[in-house]
Motif scaffolding. Structure first.
Motif, PDB file in Angstrom:
ATOM      1  N   LEU A  60       0.814  -1.219   0.000  1.00  0.00           N
ATOM      2  CA  LEU A  60       0.000   0.000   0.000  1.00  0.00           C
ATOM      3  C   LEU A  60       0.849   1.271   0.000  1.00  0.00           C
ATOM      4  O   LEU A  60       0.603   2.180  -0.817  1.00  0.00           O
ATOM      5  CB  LEU A  60      -0.958  -0.017   1.189  1.00  0.00           C
ATOM      6  CG  LEU A  60      -1.885   1.197   1.334  1.00  0.00           C
ATOM      7  CD1 LEU A  60      -2.773   1.371   0.107  1.00  0.00           C
ATOM      8  CD2 LEU A  60      -2.740   1.076   2.602  1.00  0.00           C
ATOM      9  N   PRO A  61       1.864   1.413   0.875  1.00  0.00           N
ATOM     10  CA  PRO A  61       2.683   2.638   0.814  1.00  0.00           C
ATOM     11  C   PRO A  61       3.384   2.810  -0.532  1.00  0.00           C
ATOM     12  O   PRO A  61       3.483   3.933  -1.045  1.00  0.00           O
ATOM     13  CB  PRO A  61       3.689   2.441   1.952  1.00  0.00           C
ATOM     14  CG  PRO A  61       3.009   1.510   2.903  1.00  0.00           C
ATOM     15  CD  PRO A  61       2.229   0.567   2.034  1.00  0.00           C
ATOM     16  N   ALA A  62       3.850   1.708  -1.125  1.00  0.00           N
ATOM     17  CA  ALA A  62       4.491   1.789  -2.434  1.00  0.00           C
ATOM     18  C   ALA A  62       3.504   2.254  -3.491  1.00  0.00           C
ATOM     19  O   ALA A  62       3.856   3.015  -4.412  1.00  0.00           O
ATOM     20  CB  ALA A  62       5.074   0.429  -2.819  1.00  0.00           C
ATOM     21  N   PHE A  63       2.243   1.830  -3.381  1.00  0.00           N
ATOM     22  CA  PHE A  63       1.206   2.258  -4.309  1.00  0.00           C
ATOM     23  C   PHE A  63       0.967   3.758  -4.185  1.00  0.00           C
ATOM     24  O   PHE A  63       0.879   4.478  -5.184  1.00  0.00           O
ATOM     25  CB  PHE A  63      -0.073   1.474  -4.028  1.00  0.00           C
ATOM     26  CG  PHE A  63      -1.238   1.846  -4.906  1.00  0.00           C
ATOM     27  CD1 PHE A  63      -1.093   1.965  -6.273  1.00  0.00           C
ATOM     28  CD2 PHE A  63      -2.491   2.061  -4.345  1.00  0.00           C
ATOM     29  CE1 PHE A  63      -2.178   2.305  -7.086  1.00  0.00           C
ATOM     30  CE2 PHE A  63      -3.582   2.391  -5.137  1.00  0.00           C
ATOM     31  CZ  PHE A  63      -3.419   2.522  -6.512  1.00  0.00           C
ATOM     32  N   GLU A  64       0.879   4.248  -2.952  1.00  0.00           N
ATOM     33  CA  GLU A  64       0.684   5.675  -2.744  1.00  0.00           C
ATOM     34  C   GLU A  64       1.873   6.474  -3.302  1.00  0.00           C
ATOM     35  O   GLU A  64       1.699   7.558  -3.867  1.00  0.00           O
ATOM     36  CB  GLU A  64       0.509   5.976  -1.252  1.00  0.00           C
ATOM     37  CG  GLU A  64      -0.814   5.504  -0.667  1.00  0.00           C
ATOM     38  CD  GLU A  64      -1.968   6.445  -1.013  1.00  0.00           C
ATOM     39  OE1 GLU A  64      -1.849   7.233  -1.973  1.00  0.00           O
ATOM     40  OE2 GLU A  64      -2.994   6.385  -0.305  1.00  0.00           O
ATOM     41  N   GLN A  65       3.065   5.935  -3.172  1.00  0.00           N
ATOM     42  CA  GLN A  65       4.243   6.614  -3.717  1.00  0.00           C
ATOM     43  C   GLN A  65       4.175   6.681  -5.236  1.00  0.00           C
ATOM     44  O   GLN A  65       4.493   7.711  -5.840  1.00  0.00           O
ATOM     45  CB  GLN A  65       5.510   5.897  -3.279  1.00  0.00           C
ATOM     46  CG  GLN A  65       6.791   6.594  -3.720  1.00  0.00           C
ATOM     47  CD  GLN A  65       8.026   5.923  -3.165  1.00  0.00           C
ATOM     48  OE1 GLN A  65       8.025   4.734  -2.865  1.00  0.00           O
ATOM     49  NE2 GLN A  65       9.101   6.679  -3.034  1.00  0.00           N
ATOM     50  N   GLU A  66       3.722   5.592  -5.869  1.00  0.00           N
ATOM     51  CA  GLU A  66       3.590   5.576  -7.328  1.00  0.00           C
ATOM     52  C   GLU A  66       2.538   6.582  -7.793  1.00  0.00           C
ATOM     53  O   GLU A  66       2.697   7.242  -8.822  1.00  0.00           O
ATOM     54  CB  GLU A  66       3.227   4.170  -7.800  1.00  0.00           C
ATOM     55  CG  GLU A  66       4.337   3.151  -7.666  1.00  0.00           C
ATOM     56  CD  GLU A  66       5.469   3.389  -8.659  1.00  0.00           C
ATOM     57  OE1 GLU A  66       5.258   4.121  -9.643  1.00  0.00           O
ATOM     58  OE2 GLU A  66       6.574   2.862  -8.442  1.00  0.00           O
ATOM     59  N   ILE A  67       1.442   6.698  -7.039  1.00  0.00           N
ATOM     60  CA  ILE A  67       0.419   7.688  -7.387  1.00  0.00           C
ATOM     61  C   ILE A  67       1.013   9.090  -7.327  1.00  0.00           C
ATOM     62  O   ILE A  67       0.779   9.923  -8.213  1.00  0.00           O
ATOM     63  CB  ILE A  67      -0.791   7.587  -6.438  1.00  0.00           C
ATOM     64  CG1 ILE A  67      -1.508   6.241  -6.610  1.00  0.00           C
ATOM     65  CG2 ILE A  67      -1.772   8.731  -6.705  1.00  0.00           C
ATOM     66  CD1 ILE A  67      -2.612   6.019  -5.586  1.00  0.00           C
ATOM     67  N   ALA A  68       1.793   9.360  -6.276  1.00  0.00           N
ATOM     68  CA  ALA A  68       2.414  10.682  -6.144  1.00  0.00           C
ATOM     69  C   ALA A  68       3.302  10.993  -7.341  1.00  0.00           C
ATOM     70  O   ALA A  68       3.312  12.134  -7.836  1.00  0.00           O
ATOM     71  CB  ALA A  68       3.230  10.739  -4.846  1.00  0.00           C
TER      72      ALA A  68
END
Length: 308
Positions: A140-148
């Motif tokens: 999940l944190p990696a996904f949020e980073q990719e969205i950013a």
């Protein structure tokens, strides 16, 4: 970067990656509807990826929006101005989450939006799926980073002087939605650094018996729980701020179980004070409605009582 900057839902614009924390389904629907409304006003294509898509469609409909692409509707192509998508269609496959697949889906939506001629894309992501026991949830944190990274790409091209017109082509804003009562503080802290803003409803009073907050779509205030004369000050402030916004005022009391005479009178006095060209819509259950009827709501030409 980091969600240390608080913002109202109405402040969000292109290239924002905001974290919305909510405590009630009504709050989630209201804030998302405002996000949808402002996107449509700006000509954007809007997607709500929801953990409960049929409920999301119903909530948008209740607020005056008709999604053109919804679960179960025949012949939808997923490129209408409002699309509601189930999490399993966009982010998860069965009982597994893969950040590569999820980011790929997001990039496909950006490309579809560009090909269809929309100037921008707004996506509301309900993160409720991350509360289920599925494989890959640690990503999940990696996904949020990719969205950013995705949200910042068009803005970076413009700042570098490359990709002329990228402010109006490929512009992306994402609203990530987290239930603050169900997600643990550690998870919320782990994703916060990847957001440009933190978003929540403007709240005037909140305790175990009463919540008074701003409503965004339609504009007004929402009162839930039980209210008496002790809440006169925060309610007066909420109503005063609602009056300063142009247009009709909705007082949403659908989740109110008790109101005393003094507060009923206060709301009607405010209704009498606004110009007759503006309406006050009182949205409530029959038991609450009867209080307003007894005190003369039916005699005020700009007051409408709407039952739920």
């Amino acid at each position: 970067m980091g969600a240390d900057t608080e913002a109202q839902i109405t402040d969000l614009t292109v290239h924002d990656h905001a974290c919305l924390t909510f405590g009630e389904a009504e709050e989630l629907a209201d804030l998302t509807a405002a996000f949808v409304r402002d996107g449509l006003t700006g000509g954007a294509r809007v997607i709500w990826l929801s953990d409960t898509p049929h409920e999301a469609v119903a909530e948008l409909g209740r607020r005056g929006f008709d999604p053109t692409d919804v679960p179960g509707r025949p012949a939808r192509d997923g490129t209408g101005p409002i699309t509601v998508v189930g999490c399993q269609e966009g982010l998860t496959a069965g009982r597994a989450f893969d950040v590569g697949r999820a980011v790929g889906w997001l990039r496909e939506q950006v490309e579809l939006t560009r090909r269809k001629g929309y100037p921008a894309l707004r996506i509301a992501l309900d993160m409720g799926w991350a509360l289920r026991p599925i494989a890959g949830i640690e990503q999940l944190p990696a996904f949020e980073q990719e969205i950013a990274v995705m949200v910042g790409e068009p803005a970076k091209r413009t700042a570098d002087g490359r990709g002329a017109g990228s402010e109006t082509t490929g512009a992306l804003s994402v609203l990530c939605q987290y239930d603050r009562d169900r997600f643990d503080p550690v998870t919320l802290a782990s994703v916060a650094p990847f957001h440009t803003h933190s978003v929540a409803a403007a709240t005037y009073h909140d305790d175990e018996l009463l919540r008074i907050c701003r409503q965004y779509a339609p504009p007004g205030i929402r009162i839930a729980g039980q209210i008496d004369v002790q809440a006169q000050e925060p309610l007066s402030l909420a109503l005063a701020e609602a009056i300063r916004v142009d247009g009709d005022i909705t007082v949403n009391m659908a989740d109110l179980t008790f109101i005393d005479v003094s507060i009923t009178r206060l709301i009607l006095e405010v209704a009498r004070s606004i110009p007759r060209s503006r309406r006050m819509i009182l949205h409530c259950h029959p038991a609450i409605e009867s209080r307003f009827v007894i005190l003369g709501a039916a005699d005020l030409p700009n007051v409408d009582v709407s039952r739920r």
